[in-house]
Design an enzyme around this catalytic site. Structure first.
Site, PDB file in Angstrom:
ATOM      1  N   TYR A 168       0.784  -1.228   0.000  1.00 48.36           N
ATOM      2  CA  TYR A 168       0.000   0.000   0.000  1.00 48.36           C
ATOM      3  C   TYR A 168       0.819   1.284   0.000  1.00 48.36           C
ATOM      4  O   TYR A 168       0.288   2.345  -0.320  1.00 48.36           O
ATOM      5  CB  TYR A 168      -0.998  -0.040   1.155  1.00 48.36           C
ATOM      6  CG  TYR A 168      -2.024  -1.128   0.921  1.00 48.36           C
ATOM      7  CD1 TYR A 168      -3.065  -0.945   0.017  1.00 48.36           C
ATOM      8  CD2 TYR A 168      -1.907  -2.370   1.531  1.00 48.36           C
ATOM      9  CE1 TYR A 168      -3.977  -1.947  -0.244  1.00 48.36           C
ATOM     10  CE2 TYR A 168      -2.808  -3.385   1.279  1.00 48.36           C
ATOM     11  CZ  TYR A 168      -3.840  -3.174   0.385  1.00 48.36           C
ATOM     12  OH  TYR A 168      -4.731  -4.163   0.118  1.00 48.36           O
ATOM     13  N   PHE A 189     -10.650  -4.501  10.240  1.00 47.78           N
ATOM     14  CA  PHE A 189     -11.874  -4.446   9.444  1.00 47.78           C
ATOM     15  C   PHE A 189     -11.580  -4.871   8.009  1.00 47.78           C
ATOM     16  O   PHE A 189     -10.443  -4.941   7.586  1.00 47.78           O
ATOM     17  CB  PHE A 189     -12.482  -3.046   9.471  1.00 47.78           C
ATOM     18  CG  PHE A 189     -11.548  -1.926   9.138  1.00 47.78           C
ATOM     19  CD1 PHE A 189     -11.255  -1.610   7.809  1.00 47.78           C
ATOM     20  CD2 PHE A 189     -10.952  -1.167  10.142  1.00 47.78           C
ATOM     21  CE1 PHE A 189     -10.399  -0.562   7.509  1.00 47.78           C
ATOM     22  CE2 PHE A 189     -10.107  -0.117   9.837  1.00 47.78           C
ATOM     23  CZ  PHE A 189      -9.810   0.180   8.528  1.00 47.78           C
TER      24      PHE A 189
END
Length: 409
Positions: A121, A409
Site C-alpha cells: 500500500y 476491518f
C-alpha cells in the site's frame, strides 16, 4: 489490457466471496459470510471484470473515526483482492486509483486500512500511521504497584456477552473518542465482535465477559476466551486471550485488568494487539512480567490533502508550505500552505516556495499523530528548504495519545 470497473451489485456477491477466498487462501464459514454481507456496502464496493468474470475487488466501510481533535468521516478500505490468474496485470492499481478518485469526488479526505501485506500500500500513498503491541503477561507475577487507583464503589460482574451488549457499547463509545484511530462500531460490527460459533472460537473456548460497574453505570469491560490446558495433566497452564478491554477511568481500568489477571487456572494473559502506550505496563509492580511485540495497526492515506490537513487539530502553531509528491492522486501534487494552531487549521494551494517537500505517504503516516517525519528526512525522501520547518510540522502534527484502532476491518 483494460479491465472495466464498476460498483458491485447483489448478483455479484458469490463471485465477490470467491475472490476473497482465493486471494486470502481461506474459506469463510456460512455464518461468517452472512455477517460479512451485512457489513458490506454494495455501492462502495468496486469490482474489476475480464469479460463477464469478476477478477478483482475492493470495498469501503463508512466509518466515523477519531482523529486528533475530533471524530471525522473516514473510509475504511477492506476486501482488496485479485484472482491469482490476473496478478501483475494492473488490476489492483486500477482499483486503487478508482477508489481514491471516488473518495475525492465524494469529499472524503481520508482512507484507512489494515494491510495483509505491508509491501503493497505504500505504492498507493498509504503510510503506516499506528502501531499496536502484542502482549503476554505472566499472571502469577502480575501484582500491581502501590500507586494504582482503586474505588470501593466498583464491583465486578460476570456477564453473558450478548446480554451485556448495551453496557459494552456504552463504555466503548465513551472511550473511542479519546484515542485517534478508533472507529465507531455499527450494529453489524458488534455482531461480529460478539460472534461465538465454533468458527469464531478457533479452538480457544467460548466468549466470556466481565463488566466493572458502580450503582450508576458500567465503567469497564473485558471480552476474552480461555484456552484451557494442564501441564502434565496436573498443573493449570491455560492462556487467556484478551479480545477487548476498555474502561472509562483509571480505577475502572485497573479493576478490569485485575479481573482478567486473577482468573483461576490461567497462567498467561495474551492480547493480539493493545495500544502502543497501553498503561497496563505502568500498573505492574514488576514490569518485566509483560512481554510485548510491536505490531502493525492502521495505514492512512490522505485522499484529499487540503481537506485532510484542515480537518484535524494541531498540538502547536505551525505555518509551513508543503510540497506534496503524489503520482496516484494528481490533485494533491503541488504546494500547500498549512496555517494552524491549537484553535484550528487552514490549508490552501499556494505558489510560494516550499519549506518542506514530502511524499504523500509521509502525511498519511503522521496524520493520526503517532509518528514522526524525521525518518523520511533521514532516508532522503523528505527535503527541508527552510531549517527547522520539518521539525515544526512534525511537532504540530504529534498527539499525546498514541493512535490505535485495535479491531481489524
Amino acid at each position: 489490457m483494460s479491465y472495466p470497473i464498476r460498483p458491485m451489485t447483489e448478483s455479484d456477491w458469490d463471485a465477490f466471496c470467491g475472490i476473497w477466498e482465493e486471494a486470502f487462501s481461506s474459506q469463510m464459514a456460512p455464518e461468517n459470510i452472512e455477517r460479512f454481507r451485512k457489513l458490506i456496502e454494495l455501492d462502495r464496493t468496486l469490482a474489476a471484470f475480464d469479460g463477464d468474470r469478476m477478477v478483482g475487488c475492493t470495498a469501503i466501510f463508512s466509518f466515523e473515526m477519531t482523529v486528533p481533535g475530533g471524530v471525522r468521516p473516514v473510509a475504511g478500505v477492506t476486501a482488496v483482492g485479485v484472482l491469482p490468474s490476473h496478478r501483475r496485470r494492473g488490476v489492483l492499481s486500477a482499483l486503487m486509483k478508482s477508489q481514491l478518485t471516488d473518495l475525492y469526488e465524494r469529499g472524503e479526505p481520508v482512507a484507512a486500512l489494515y494491510a495483509s501485506e505491508s509491501s503493497i500500500y505504500g505504492r498507493f500513498g498509504y503510510g503506516l500511521a499506528a502501531e499496536g503491541r502484542g502482549v503476554t503477561i505472566d499472571s502469577h507475577h502480575a501484582a500491581f504497584g502501590r500507586h494504582v487507583l482503586t474505588d470501593p464503589a466498583l464491583r465486578l460482574r460476570v456477564a453473558d456477552p450478548a446480554e451485556a451488549r448495551p453496557l459494552l457499547e456504552k463504555v466503548f463509545d465513551k472511550v473511542r473518542v479519546t484515542r485517534p484511530g478508533m472507529y465507531g462500531r455499527s450494529p453489524g460490527r458488534w455482531d461480529d465482535v460478539l460472534a461465538d460459533e465454533e468458527s469464531a472460537q478457533r479452538g480457544m473456548g467460548p466468549l466470556r465477559c466481565v463488566v466493572v460497574e458502580d450503582d450508576t453505570a458500567p465503567r469497564g469491560y473485558a471480552l476474552f476466551r480461555v484456552k484451557l490446558s494442564f501441564d502434565d495433566h496436573v498443573i493449570a497452564d491455560s492462556d487467556l486471550w484478551l479480545l477487548d478491554l476498555f474502561a472509562t477511568d483509571p480505577a475502572a481500568y485497573a479493576a478490569t485488568w485485575r479481573a482478567v489477571l486473577d482468573r483461576d487456572l490461567v497462567a498467561r494473559v495474551k492480547a493480539h494487539s493493545r495500544p502502543a502506550d497501553d498503561p497496563i505496563q505502568h500498573l505492574l509492580a514488576d514490569q518485566r512480567r509483560l512481554k510485548a511485540v510491536n505490531m502493525e495497526d492502521l495505514w492512512i492515506r490522505t485522499a484529499d490533502v487540503r481537506r485532510a490537513l484542515a480537518a484535524r487539530a494541531y498540538a502547536a502553531p505551525v505555518d509551513v508550505v508543503i510540497e506534496v509528491e503524489d503520482s496516484v492522486c494528481p490533485w494533491n501534487a503541488g504546494r500547500w500552505r498549512l496555517s494552524a494552531d491549537t484553535s484550528g487549521a487552514v490549508c490552501e494551494p499556494t505558489v510560494d516556495p516550499a519549506d518542506v517537500t514530502l511524499p504523500v505517504a509521509a502525511l498519511g503516516e503522521v496524520y493520526l499523530g503517532g509518528r514522526s517525519l524525521s525518518p523520511w528526512k533521514a532516508i532522503g525522501a523528505a527535503d527541508e528548504a527552510t531549517t527547522g520547518a520539518l521539525r515544526a510540522l512534525s511537532t504540530a502534527m504529534s498527539w499525546d495519545v498514541k493512535p490505535w484502532a485495535g479491531l481489524i476491518f
